[in-house]
Design an enzyme around this catalytic site. Structure first.
Site, PDB file in Angstrom:
ATOM      1  N   GLY A 104       0.829  -1.202   0.000  1.00  0.00           N
ATOM      2  CA  GLY A 104       0.000   0.000   0.000  1.00  0.00           C
ATOM      3  C   GLY A 104       0.857   1.242   0.000  1.00  0.00           C
ATOM      4  O   GLY A 104       1.943   1.280  -0.580  1.00  0.00           O
ATOM      5  N   SER A 105       0.400   2.269   0.740  1.00  0.00           N
ATOM      6  CA  SER A 105       0.984   3.611   0.601  1.00  0.00           C
ATOM      7  C   SER A 105       2.461   3.711   0.942  1.00  0.00           C
ATOM      8  O   SER A 105       3.138   4.618   0.454  1.00  0.00           O
ATOM      9  CB  SER A 105       0.223   4.588   1.487  1.00  0.00           C
ATOM     10  OG  SER A 105      -1.135   4.547   1.132  1.00  0.00           O
ATOM     11  N   THR A 106       2.991   2.816   1.813  1.00  0.00           N
ATOM     12  CA  THR A 106       4.417   2.929   2.128  1.00  0.00           C
ATOM     13  C   THR A 106       5.255   2.782   0.864  1.00  0.00           C
ATOM     14  O   THR A 106       6.361   3.287   0.781  1.00  0.00           O
ATOM     15  CB  THR A 106       4.866   1.876   3.160  1.00  0.00           C
ATOM     16  OG1 THR A 106       4.461   0.583   2.693  1.00  0.00           O
ATOM     17  CG2 THR A 106       4.270   2.135   4.519  1.00  0.00           C
TER      18      THR A 106
END
Lengths: 400, 686
Positions: free
Chosen positions: B298-300
């Site tokens: 995801g966003s990481t």
């Protein structure tokens, strides 16, 4: 002789080769035991290395000294007395493995029985040269020699060290036989010796067990024949090519005295038939050059001395190997040059040093050891003696 | 004196040469006989004797070997070998099988009939040797030897012991019954750590009665010094376990990495297990999720698209980007943001974790460059950390990318990573753009203490220092005014990125609406990062946002370990209730107060608080510690095992004499001792 003389190259090389090879094999045979007992696998090999160094040094020194300095009544009898005293001294020390064979000094120990071999050879060569022409005399020659040999041998037997006593007897027989003793004299000496051996076999039970073990080792492989069986297993499992250096398994636990008396079994196991025969051939080379030295020695003393020294060493080697191969009953006797132990290695190398010094004369072209030369020497000695006799020299009858 | 002249009259011809040659010939014949005998033994009898050799040599029994110890970076023991007793019998020495079995089983608390059956069978098979109890307590062995039974023998064997119980269990791994490593460092370096096993031979002696045994002692193995810091590991484990419990999550992982060296300071998974009793834990608990668990980040993962775009000079952090009110179509696939955003700067788009922003950057960078940066950051390949069964993650080769893939990958979908890979990527940024391969081993030492291995981790530049600095600033924005405000630290600046990924439902193959992976990865202090910490919480119940679930764990760990690591605070301490009345402090005053607080704190706390330790729970070390010294505990009356554990925790080395319980100790209780100091203990029985 204007020519510069050189010691026999092959005699020198075979000796150094055997000693260095022994050092390597001592490492292989002892590393694990040393690790277990002393915490470092180099414990035994380091000591053996030191003794090899000392031994070679002694050999070099002996090689430089003209052997004729030994042909001196004071030196010969002095050595004899010192040796006898040392053989008596061992009884003052506490036994190791049930035997009193060592004089323990602070850092190392001396084994007088090994020195006795050297002393006896020197004595016999000296004495028999003195008696040149009278070798056939029982009273003048044979009995004095037998008496000295017997005295030393009995002290050695009492340690007990039957193996070394046997080697003393071998040196005696070889030297006096070569000098020209009558065969029936030798037979006469053999009788009490055989009786003594028989007596020992009867009264010392473990000796008779060793005898029966020799006849059929597989009858009791866990008991009396244990050593022989383990030794045969080691040799046999080596095969033609061997298991590889340091790869032997028998030394781990099964083979007793792997780095001393039974080191030849380790050689057979790790280096195979090739390695074992190689060792025998090296001793063969040593024998050949040694006998050649004896035959070409410039005088009777040199001849008998070098013959006694070379046969003493080679016969002991063959005896040790025969024990390992179960050709003769088990006797604790080290393999010269190779077995662990400075008290045997240093006297042996000292003996080789003397031998090397005598060997210089073998390089003289045409040789000095031809029959005529010897005959003339004998005749010369005889004349000398007769002259001495006429002058009423009574000293020579000391052993009469 | 005797009648010499008469004898002399008869001169015999000299035969010396002939006789000498005769002697030589005799010895040569002897040599020939030896040669023949050698050929006979080594050729003809070779097979037969070899077989005999094997049959007797295989009578040897291997005894356990002593594995090398595992220690943390300060040399504190994490795993070592302790001596235990094993009992064996020589079956045919035993006359009354039933009686002997009964006595042994009483001492051991086992079934006597079964043992009797075992021994009788071994007796019938004429076996020389039978283990009946391995690695038992010395007390038990003593009870057996006290019976003085014929044919029953004791043998010392080493057993693996983890003095801190579950601490760093996933890093250390554990050993099986045969003393070989089954997981973790124990498995990865099994060959080096294992010593040479000892051998035990026996033979009957000549009387055929007693057995003679001969032991070739085992050789101890090499020891491993890890990069792990026991203290940091402990903090990370505690914080993680609490968070997993708090959020009712399935599991969680936390890794603390030193970005400057690539050294892993802590690697924790929750739930954990006690390597002393690995069998008691479920197999899935023993999996090292930090490098075996593959998830969609995801966003990481957006860090890759952002760094690629900045590195290639396509955008600058201050540039604005239109987030199109939270919706974008990539190759006919519509993707939404969690919030509709309009015009944002690049930095803001990252701080607010806009999917649209990341996708637009990804499209700018292009498939091929994106793939290159992914590879440069180390995704799609093993990090090379010294642990077994590391996963490479999932990275499809470029030619199998769909037209929409670039959009998905830019925001951290369609790609599988391990927590360690993400941590390494953020460490790259923290380290000014140079990626240093994460590793766990500082040094391997031979049994005699000499160094045999030191790591030389692979390193390469991924992005320029300028790009890295720009990213650091942007990532700090995430904690200051973005999705990870809960990652702000007391006294230190922090930067990082949250990740909240939906898990793929194995039944529908679509994204699950209820199952999430919440993560936060960050570093502190921002200007000169000392640690990178990643926290991944799998399937939290309730709040599933990385900023809510994972970021506080980051904070908890960082706030505890940074002062311990002597990292100077670089920002003011947030006012806590008791400080409200105080005026704004100068940075110097803050530092001073922190130091005082720290001293006070350290004086109060125990050196190493209790660790969960399965059934051997509850052994607390009652020792007060000052900054550099520990107070010597009173060990008198305590058992060897107990003392060993206590001293291991305090970092004290033991020089022990005798056995039983401690009756004398030096230094005396209460004396100041320092880490690594030797303590001398006399044991005795009374």
């Amino acid at each position: 002789m204007a020519r510069k003389l050189y010691p026999d190259k092959w005699l020198f090389l075979s000796t150094v080769g055997l000693a260095l090879f022994g050092l390597v094999m001592v490492y292989s045979a002892s590393a694990i035991t040393a690790q277990k007992e002393n915490g470092t696998q180099f414990y035994y090999v380091a000591k053996q290395g030191m003794w090899t160094g000392i031994g070679l040094l002694v050999m070099f020194i002996a090689m430089q000294l003209d052997y004729t300095w030994l042909r001196n009544r004071r030196v010969v009898y002095g050595l004899l007395v010192i040796t006898a005293l040392m053989l008596l001294a061992v009884f003052g020390f506490s036994p190791i493995n049930g035997a009193r064979r060592w004089i323990k000094l602070s850092r190392f120990s001396i084994q007088p029985s090994e020195i006795a071999k050297l002393t006896l050879t020197i004595f016999l060569a000296y004495f028999l040269e003195q008696r040149a022409g009278e070798e056939g005399s029982l009273l003048q020659t044979f009995l004095p020699c037998a008496f000295v040999t017997g005295f030393l041998a009995l002290l050695v037997v009492a340690e007990p060290d039957l193996g070394t006593a046997l080697m003393l007897a071998v040196v005696f027989v070889v030297v006096i036989f070569t000098a020209g003793a009558r065969l029936w004299h030798l037979g006469l000496a053999a009788a009490p010796a055989l009786l003594g051996v028989a007596g020992l076999l009867v009264f010392v039970p473990w000796r008779i067990r060793r005898m029966t073990a020799f006849v059929d080792p597989w009858a009791d492989p866990q008991g009396t024949s244990y050593q022989v069986v383990q030794s045969l297993i080691a040799i046999g499992s080596g095969g033609v090519h061997g298991l590889g250096f340091a790869q032997g398994k028998q030394k781990l636990f099964f083979l007793p005295f792997a780095h001393s008396d039974f080191i030849f079994a380790v050689i057979g196991e790790e280096l195979g038939l090739a390695g074992a025969l190689g060792v025998v051939l090296l001793f063969g080379l040593f024998l050949w050059r040694g006998i050649r030295t004896a035959l070409r020695a410039p005088d009777r003393f040199g001849m008998l001395l070098s013959l006694g020294l070379v046969t003493g060493i080679v016969a002991q080697a063959m005896f040790n190997i025969s024990v390992v191969l179960a050709l003769v009953p088990t006797k604790g006797i080290p393999l010269p040059f190779i077995s662990y132990g400075g008290s045997s290695l240093v006297p042996t190398l000292a003996a080789v040093g003397i031998l090397l010094n005598i060997s210089q004369y073998a390089s003289v072209p045409g040789g000095s050891g031809n029959l005529e030369r010897l005959r003339s020497l004998v005749a010369g000695a005889k004349q000398q003696r007769e002259r001495g006799q006429l002058a009423g020299d009574a000293r020579a009858t000391r052993f009469g | 004196m005797f009648a010499r002249p008469q004898v002399q009259a008869k001169i015999r011809p000299d035969t010396s040469l002939r006789r000498a040659l005769f002697v030589a010939a005799f010895i040569v014949l002897w040599m020939l006989a030896i040669g023949v005998r050698l050929v006979y033994l080594q050729v003809s009898l070779h097979d037969w004797l070899t077989e005999r050799a094997h049959s007797q040599q295989q009578g040897a029994v291997e005894t356990g070997f002593e594995r090398g110890q595992l220690a943390d970076r300060e040399g504190r023991q994490l795993a070592r070998s302790v001596e235990t007793e094993s009992i064996f019998v020589a079956p045919d020495e035993i006359k009354d099988v039933a009686a002997v079995s009964e006595l042994i089983s009483q001492a051991l608390g086992t079934d006597g009939a079964a043992l009797a059956k075992q021994i009788s069978e071994a007796k019938n098979d004429k076996r020389r040797f039978l283990w009946i109890a391995r690695r038992i307590l010395p007390e038990q062995a003593e009870r057996i030897s006290a019976c003085r039974l014929d044919g029953v023998h004791a043998q010392k064997e080493a057993k693996r012991f983890y003095p801190n119980g579950a601490l760093a269990a996933h890093v250390l791994g554990f050993v099986g019954l045969d003393n070989t490593g089954q997981a973790g460092i124990e498995q990865f370096y099994n060959q080096k750590i294992s010593g040479e096993p000892g051998k035990l031979f026996f033979e009957r002696d000549s009387r055929g009665k007693a057995y003679q045994s001969y032991e070739i002692p085992s050789q101890p193995g090499q020891s491993v010094v890890l990069t792990i810091d026991q203290m940091i590991q402990y903090r990370a484990e505690q914080a993680l376990a609490a968070a997993v419990a708090r959020s009712n999550a399935k599991s969680g992982t936390a890794i603390v990495l030193d970005p400057r060296t690539g050294e892993i300071l802590a690697l924790a998974n929750a739930p954990s297990f006690d390597p002393n009793q690995p069998g008691a834990a479920k197999a899935e608990t023993r999996i090292n999720q930090a490098l075996e668990y593959v998830y969609e980040p995801g966003s990481t993962f957006k860090i890759v698209a952002y760094s690629a775009a900045i590195e290639k000079g396509l955008v600058k952090p201050e540039d604005t980007i239109d987030c199109q009110m939270g919706s974008i179509t990539v190759a006919r696939r519509v993707i939404h943001d969690h919030h509709p955003f309009g015009l944002l700067t690049i930095a803001e788009a990252l701080a607010k974790s806009s999917n649209v922003g990341a996708i637009k950057l990804g499209l700018k960078v292009g498939d091929s460059s994106m793939f290159d940066f992914i590879k440069l950051y180390g995704f799609g390949s093993k990090t090379g950390v010294e642990l077994p069964s590391e996963s490479v993650g999932i990275l499809r080769p470029l030619k199998r990318w769909q037209p929409s893939s670039i959009g998905s990958i830019a925001m951290g979908q369609e790609i599988g990573v391990t927590p360690l890979q993400i941590a390494a990527a953020f460490a790259t940024v923290a380290n000014g753009g140079i990626r240093i391969a994460p590793h766990l081993v500082r040094e391997i030492r031979s049994a005699n203490g000499s160094s045999v291995y030191r790591p030389n981790p692979e390193q390469h530049r991924v992005i320029s220092t300028d790009t890295a600095n720009a990213l650091k600033g942007m990532l700090e924005g995430v904690t200051l005014n973005g999705t990870a405000k809960k990652a702000q630290l007391d006294g230190y600046t922090a930067a990082g990125k949250t990740g909240t990924a939906q898990k793929i439902d194995p039944r529908t193959h679509g994204y699950s609406a209820t199952k999430y992976v919440a993560s936060f990865v960050g570093f502190a202090p921002v200007s000169n990062p000392a640690v990178v910490i990643i926290v991944v919480i799998d399937e939290p119940a309730g709040s599933h946002h990385g900023g809510d679930v994972a970021a506080p764990v980051f904070r908890e760990i960082a706030e505890q370990i940074l002062p311990d690591m002597n990292v100077a605070p670089d920002t003011e301490v947030k006012p806590t209730p008791e400080m409200i009345a105080q005026a704004k402090e100068t940075p110097a005053a803050v530092t001073k107060r922190r130091e005082e607080a720290q001293l006070e704190n350290e004086a109060r706390k125990t050196t190493l608080p209790e660790v969960t330790r399965g059934d051997r729970n509850g052994e607390i070390v009652y020792v007060a510690a000052t900054k550099n010294a520990i107070l010597m505990p009173d060990l008198r009356g305590r058992s060897v095992r107990d003392v060993a554990r206590t001293c291991a925790q305090l970092g004290l080395q033991i020089e022990a004499r005798g056995d039983g319980r401690v009756w004398r100790q030096n230094p005396a209780p209460g004396a100041e001792v320092s880490n690594g100091q030797f303590v001398y203990l006399d044991f005795g029985r009374y």
